[in-house]
Design a protein around this motif. Structure first.
Motif, mmCIF file in Angstrom:
data_model
loop_
_atom_site.group_PDB
_atom_site.id
_atom_site.type_symbol
_atom_site.label_atom_id
_atom_site.label_comp_id
_atom_site.label_asym_id
_atom_site.label_seq_id
_atom_site.Cartn_x
_atom_site.Cartn_y
_atom_site.Cartn_z
ATOM 1 N N THR A 128 25.623 21.084 -1.315
ATOM 2 C CA THR A 128 25.025 21.623 -2.640
ATOM 3 C C THR A 128 24.313 22.741 -2.250
ATOM 4 O OG1 THR A 128 25.353 19.186 -3.559
ATOM 5 C CG2 THR A 128 24.251 20.950 -4.849
ATOM 6 N N ILE A 129 24.465 23.795 -2.914
ATOM 7 C CA ILE A 129 23.622 25.032 -2.790
ATOM 8 C C ILE A 129 23.019 25.298 -3.845
ATOM 9 C CG2 ILE A 129 23.253 27.267 -1.748
ATOM 10 C CD1 ILE A 129 25.706 26.794 0.295
ATOM 11 N N VAL A 130 21.845 25.536 -4.127
ATOM 12 C CA VAL A 130 21.183 25.801 -5.212
ATOM 13 C C VAL A 130 19.961 26.931 -5.146
ATOM 14 C CG1 VAL A 130 19.722 25.224 -7.165
ATOM 15 C CG2 VAL A 130 21.271 23.727 -6.597
ATOM 16 N N GLY A 131 20.163 28.054 -5.604
ATOM 17 C CA GLY A 131 18.730 28.929 -5.926
ATOM 18 C C GLY A 131 19.441 30.415 -5.714
ATOM 19 N N ASP A 132 18.637 31.246 -5.257
ATOM 20 C CA ASP A 132 18.804 32.688 -5.328
ATOM 21 C C ASP A 132 20.039 33.205 -4.181
ATOM 22 O OD1 ASP A 132 18.584 35.466 -5.940
ATOM 23 O OD2 ASP A 132 16.531 35.464 -5.265
ATOM 24 N N VAL A 133 21.174 33.048 -4.814
ATOM 25 C CA VAL A 133 21.977 33.367 -3.862
ATOM 26 C C VAL A 133 23.511 33.693 -4.658
ATOM 27 C CG1 VAL A 133 23.089 30.737 -3.574
ATOM 28 C CG2 VAL A 133 23.456 32.385 -1.892
ATOM 29 N N THR A 134 24.492 34.379 -4.122
ATOM 30 C CA THR A 134 25.777 34.487 -5.294
ATOM 31 C C THR A 134 26.693 33.475 -4.673
ATOM 32 O OG1 THR A 134 26.629 35.950 -3.538
ATOM 33 C CG2 THR A 134 25.248 37.082 -5.279
ATOM 34 N N VAL A 135 27.674 33.310 -5.573
ATOM 35 C CA VAL A 135 28.558 32.117 -5.388
ATOM 36 C C VAL A 135 29.556 32.514 -4.187
ATOM 37 C CG1 VAL A 135 30.755 31.209 -5.993
ATOM 38 C CG2 VAL A 135 28.766 31.271 -7.771
ATOM 39 N N ASP A 136 29.963 33.941 -4.107
ATOM 40 C CA ASP A 136 30.744 34.248 -3.091
ATOM 41 C C ASP A 136 30.041 34.139 -1.490
ATOM 42 O OD1 ASP A 136 32.644 34.813 -4.503
ATOM 43 O OD2 ASP A 136 32.408 36.903 -4.820
ATOM 44 N N ASP A 137 28.633 34.598 -1.522
ATOM 45 C CA ASP A 137 27.829 34.381 -0.440
ATOM 46 C C ASP A 137 27.855 32.830 0.107
ATOM 47 O OD1 ASP A 137 27.669 37.137 -0.237
ATOM 48 O OD2 ASP A 137 25.701 37.084 -0.737
ATOM 49 N N ALA A 138 27.715 32.048 -0.895
ATOM 50 C CA ALA A 138 27.606 30.780 -0.584
ATOM 51 C C ALA A 138 28.694 29.839 0.118
ATOM 52 C CB ALA A 138 26.845 29.812 -1.629
ATOM 53 N N ILE A 139 29.942 30.518 -0.620
ATOM 54 C CA ILE A 139 31.372 30.046 -0.152
ATOM 55 C C ILE A 139 31.475 30.517 1.384
ATOM 56 C CG2 ILE A 139 33.637 30.333 -0.571
ATOM 57 C CD1 ILE A 139 33.127 30.259 -3.569
ATOM 58 N N GLN A 140 31.251 31.963 1.416
ATOM 59 C CA GLN A 140 31.598 32.493 2.699
ATOM 60 C C GLN A 140 30.773 31.870 3.937
ATOM 61 O OE1 GLN A 140 33.927 34.581 3.677
ATOM 62 N NE2 GLN A 140 33.156 34.539 5.697
ATOM 63 N N LEU A 141 29.586 31.710 3.654
ATOM 64 C CA LEU A 141 28.560 31.250 4.663
ATOM 65 C C LEU A 141 28.933 29.790 4.823
ATOM 66 C CD1 LEU A 141 25.192 32.760 3.606
ATOM 67 C CD2 LEU A 141 26.875 33.275 5.488
ATOM 68 N N THR A 142 29.383 28.850 3.730
ATOM 69 C CA THR A 142 29.691 27.717 4.003
ATOM 70 C C THR A 142 30.963 27.539 5.018
ATOM 71 O OG1 THR A 142 28.580 26.976 2.291
ATOM 72 C CG2 THR A 142 30.119 25.194 2.968
ATOM 73 N N ALA A 143 32.003 28.510 4.683
ATOM 74 C CA ALA A 143 33.387 28.510 5.328
ATOM 75 C C ALA A 143 32.869 28.647 6.738
ATOM 76 C CB ALA A 143 34.059 29.522 4.446
ATOM 77 N N GLU A 144 32.137 29.333 7.137
ATOM 78 C CA GLU A 144 31.893 29.784 8.616
ATOM 79 C C GLU A 144 31.189 28.618 9.279
ATOM 80 O OE1 GLU A 144 29.481 33.354 8.271
ATOM 81 O OE2 GLU A 144 31.129 34.584 7.634
#
Length: 972
Positions: A741-757
């Motif tokens: 779970t990621i909450v805060g000052d971040v875009t959805v696409d960035d959160a998905i990309q960084l989690t994918a990596e």
């Protein structure tokens, strides 16, 4: 209300608290966490503040005597009568405000026959005034949505008394009510003799509550360090015989002498118009005049000159620690750039030493469990530099030897430029993060910092100014410049060596001196330079593919599933600028563990302290010096959990850190042994007070002695082995399903990309895990005769609890709203009668603890700490309240006073990322959690008086009550 600065915060045993604090703080803060904890232990920083208080009337704001610029967003001013005010508009969260009203007087201003009455007066401020009848103040605030305690409070210290109101709304009536109550406190208190007599028992209950082994040891240490100063004779809680017998006239004398406008500061921060607020402050407080002439400020005494000394403090039930301290005169000079820079340069050297001690603590066969160093001004009385270490009871000699030799090593050879540069970088990053998030600081945080600056007589500066000052102060700083102040730091009165222990060693204080003297004969050498380390966990393989993505538009969520089974839930917010929270839930937590035998769940802090295979914990901190990341590991009922807090630009590193702990854990034996010894060293403290017994045993008892919730005894702790630690956590962490779970000052696409990596690149994980034991958790059966345990503390102190089973949270959401309201009404009545009317207790709590993780499990409870003779009265009162709630509808006003604070608290929580990171746990596998978020506010509005009565008839009946008490041996 009456929760003095000398008030109690119940914590785990102190040594364990240090370890747990380390795992929960960012690695930027980990190194200095022990420093401040040890200073809290010795100087009672967590108990008594150390402000610089003005000695003369109408002292101007400190920026008028300084070359430091005050925060331009704050409107500072002073009324003609000498009362200062500070107003700041802050819109995080919107629609809320906070008031702090500070009187620059405390226990130091008491006469000999008034000891404790400054604190008594703080209590009496809630007991009636010219325009507010006794008992009405709290009710007025409840109707406005303020909760008793969290939103309405006060504290008394050596040289200040501060009243606090956190307003959930900023409509004209609510704000005006808050200011009216502060104005009443200023000069209109009735101080009724009968009300004072009723409150005596509450204050004496508070005195019993704080009287723990660590408190007594800390007082002895502080009194030794401040020998000759008035502070050693003016503990804010005062003397029990004076509290019991003083006539109310002495309280009135203190009130007239010390509550005066020239000693007062009013601070208001929030979503307000500053100009309009100033106008109202001038209208309300402009007519306030001192009744009596200004009293002469008391002589604070003269610090006794000391050379080298060795002392022994024996406190039954206490932990074992060694401390070496140096004191010098308190510097009362104004707050200036030069003064701040001198303090910073000295602290940089101490921070290096602190990091060295922390590194030693993490090694195999370390001489101590934890250690730290720091410096602080204490109660306008002395500047103290202190090094301290917690140890096993039979290893204090090694601990003392180690801290002595590390102190002499840095004094003789200094810190290296590389070490200093690292501390500067750490400090800079923290200030940069604060500056980046300045626009979304919470109102309560801002007003607390503002009050602290008044307390310390310092210029209140903005985060950007703090960063600018730091850059100027540290520009071009050399090792030689830092090392010179270290010579002064370890000078003055000292070294003052103290051993705190539960049992005196053979030879007593002479044995302590002999160990220290022997250590002093050992020559030290310069520390060898450590090699740089690089973070090796930047790549985890090919990024994972997204196989499912869906949006929950009404809640602003995006849910993702990767091809390896990892699930991700993202909630972008702008609640805190540049802040991102990350939560990782793995497997099934306690519910996946055997219920027929104990497991070393308590060793969970060792997971983080173990580091990862490629580097230990200290090297992780070193490798990530340039990043702001954090890591914590814990075990919840339904998952094994990693938590992190970072800034937006460091989210990639934060996810790498958590993925490394998940995919490549180490489970080092030395980390396990460190946590094990911390628990063993602090175990006796639990038995020293009834509250300690309850905090240790209550979770296990309310789970019917299920070992998954039961605190281990000494035999179980001692028998545990590092292999047990790894055998418990490795299969769960390495093989369980993963929810991010990621909450805060971040875009959805960035959160998905960084989690994918990171997590998306890990080997496949199962999507769910099932447990056959999820329905086997039970609340204990009702009992007519309470479960009784014995504590080893004071004979006049006891604790009691009453609980009733209800059920879980998610299977019946309407019931959960009713349960919370019914329990709050029940608690309000207990407080009204047992605390306020009868003066029988300072601590009285109630809660509905309905599990969102364990099916069918949940309960309501009511808890009190009181005199043993009054436990029976508590039980009788519980039965009477329950009977009345079953028989009659509550009044509309009583329902409002319970409902409004709950709703306003939830509204406030929803304005923080912490709310969302907690409530979104399991969102993809159980949609009822999302319904809970949607209905969280409206659900309470739907509860009617008839629902409360029906609920009480169903759950609050004597035949369903389970009782527990902790009594002193003589009573049992």
């Amino acid at each position: 209300m009456g929760n003095a600065t000398c008030g109690i915060v119940r914590l785990a045993p102190s040594t364990l608290f240090i370890l747990i604090t380390w795992t929960r703080m960012s690695h930027k803060e980990m190194e200095c966490s022990t420093m401040w904890w040890f200073l809290a232990t010795v100087s009672l920083v967590a108990i008594f503040t150390s402000p610089a208080c003005a000695d003369s009337p109408s002292v101007p704001w400190p920026q008028t005597q300084s070359d430091i610029q005050a925060d331009p967003h704050v409107r500072f001013g002073m009324l003609a009568n000498g009362m200062r005010f500070a107003i700041m508009r802050n819109i995080t969260p919107p629609g809320q405000a906070a008031i702090r009203f500070r009187i620059g007087s405390g226990s130091l201003d008491e006469n000999d026959n008034q000891q404790g009455l400054a604190h008594v007066l703080e209590h009496m401020a809630f007991k009636g005034s010219k325009h507010v009848a006794e008992g009405e103040m709290i009710r007025i605030l409840q109707r406005k949505g303020l909760a008793f305690g969290p939103d309405t409070n006060a504290h008394t210290s050596y040289d200040e008394t501060v009243y606090a109101l956190d307003l959930p709304e900023v409509d004209a009536d609510t704000v005006s009510t808050g200011l009216m109550l502060m104005r009443e406190t200023a000069s209109e208190l009735t101080l009724d003799a009968g009300a004072f007599d009723r409150e005596r028992g509450v204050i004496l209950s508070e005195e019993r509550l704080r009287d723990t082994p660590q408190y007594r040891a800390a007082l002895e240490i502080m009194n030794s360090l401040l020998a000759g100063k008035r502070a050693t004779m003016r503990v804010p809680i005062g003397k029990a015989d004076i509290i019991s017998n003083a006539p109310v006239a002495l309280v009135r004398d203190y009130y007239r002498a010390n509550y005066r406008p020239d000693r007062a500061t009013l601070m208001v921060v929030g979503d307000i118009d500053a100009a309009a607020m100033e106008t109202e402050i001038r209208q309300r407080f402009g007519d306030w005049k001192a009744v009596d002439p200004a009293p002469t400020k008391p002589d604070l005494g003269t610090l006794v000159t000391k050379g080298e000394s060795a002392d022994l403090i024996v406190v039954a039930g206490g932990m074992t620690s060694v401390q070496v301290a140096w004191t010098r005169l308190y510097d009362a000079a104004p707050d200036t750039f030069a003064k701040r820079r001198a303090e910073l340069i000295e602290n940089l050297g101490l921070m290096v030493l602190n990091r060295r001690l922390s590194t030693i603590a993490g090694k195999a066969d370390a001489p101590f469990i934890s250690a730290g160093v720091g410096s602080q001004d204490i109660v306008d009385s002395a500047h103290v530099v202190l090094i301290a270490a917690n140890s096993e009871p039979d290893k204090w000699q090694a601990a003392l030897t180690a801290i002595d030799q590390e102190q002499r090593r840095i004094q003789e050879f200094g810190a290296t430029q590389a070490e200093i540069d690292r501390e500067i970088l750490d400090y800079r990053l923290a200030l940069q993060a604060a500056a980046a998030g300045a626009a979304t600081r919470t109102t309560t945080d801002v007003v607390s910092m503002l009050a602290s600056s008044v307390d310390d007589d310092q210029v209140f500066t903005s985060p950007s100014e703090d960063l600018s000052l730091f850059e100027t102060m540290t520009n071009g700083v050399t090792a030689a410049e830092v090392n010179r102040p270290l010579q002064r730091a370890f000078s003055g009165n000292g070294p003052q060596v103290v051993l705190q222990t539960a049992q005196s060693p053979e030879g007593g204080a002479d044995a302590v001196r002999q160990v220290y003297d022997a250590s002093n004969t050992v020559a030290v050498s310069a520390l060898s330079s450590a090699a740089d380390v690089a973070w090796p966990y930047a790549h985890f393989g090919a990024p994972g593919a997204v196989v499912e993505r869906r949006a929950v538009d009404d809640l602003g969520l995006t849910m993702v599933r990767f091809s390896n089974g990892v699930r991700l839930t993202v909630k972008p917010t702008k609640l805190r600028a540049n802040e991102v929270l990350v939560r990782e839930d793995i497997g099934g937590g306690r519910l996946d563990l055997p219920h027929d035998r104990s497991a070393p769940i308590w060793a969970s802090p060792a997971v983080v302290l173990s580091g990862v295979k490629a580097m230990d914990y200290q090297d992780i901190q070193k490798a990530l010096t340039a990043n702001i990341v954090s890591i914590d590991f814990s075990v919840s009922d339904s998952s094994f959990r990693f938590d992190g807090r970072t800034r937006t630009e460091d989210l990639a590193t934060q996810l790498q850190l958590m993925a490394a702990y998940t995919s490549d854990p180490a489970y080092r034996p030395e980390a396990f042994k460190r946590v094990q010894q911390a628990y063993l060293s602090g175990l006796d403290q639990y038995e020293a007070t009834p509250g300690g017994i309850v905090s240790r045993d209550f979770p296990g008892l309310v789970h019917s002695d299920d070992p998954r919730w039961t605190f281990p005894d000494r035999a179980q702790l001692s028998a545990a082995h590092p292999d047990d630690f790894e055998a418990l956590f490795r299969p769960m962490v390495s093989n369980g399903p993963i929810d991010i779970t990621i909450v805060g000052d971040v875009t959805v696409d960035d959160a998905i990309q960084l989690t994918a990596e990171t997590f998306g690149a890990l080997p496949p994980r199962p999507e769910t895990m099932s447990s056959d034991d999820r329905n086997d958790v039970r609340f204990p059966v009702a009992n007519e005769k309470p479960v009784v345990e014995t504590h080893k503390g004071r004979a006049d102190n006891a604790a009691a609890a009453v609980g009733a089973p209800i059920g879980d949270l998610l299977s019946d959401l309407p019931r959960s709203f009713t349960a919370n309201l019914a329990t709050q009404i029940f608690q309000n009545r207990l407080v009204d009668q047992f605390r306020i009317a009868e003066g029988a207790s300072y601590v009285l709590e109630g809660d509905a603890d309905l599990s969102s993780e364990v099916p069918g499990y949940g309960y309501a409870y009511f808890y009190v700490e009181t005199e043993p003779a009054k436990v029976a009265r508590f039980y009788a009162l519980v039965d009477d309240i329950a009977k009345d709630l079953r028989s009659h509808d509550v009044s509309p006003d009583e329902l409002t006073r319970a409902r409004k604070p709950i709703i306003e608290t939830l509204k406030q929580q929803q304005q923080g990322n912490e709310y969302w990171i907690e409530y979104l746990r399991g969102a993809q596998t159980d949609s009822r959690g999302l319904d809970r978020i949607r209905d969280n506010l409206s659900g309470y509005d739907k509860v009617a008086a008839a629902d409360i009565r029906t609920f009480a008839a169903t759950y609050f009946s004597p035949e369903k009550f389970w009782k527990f008490e902790a009594l002193p041996p003589a009573v049992r």
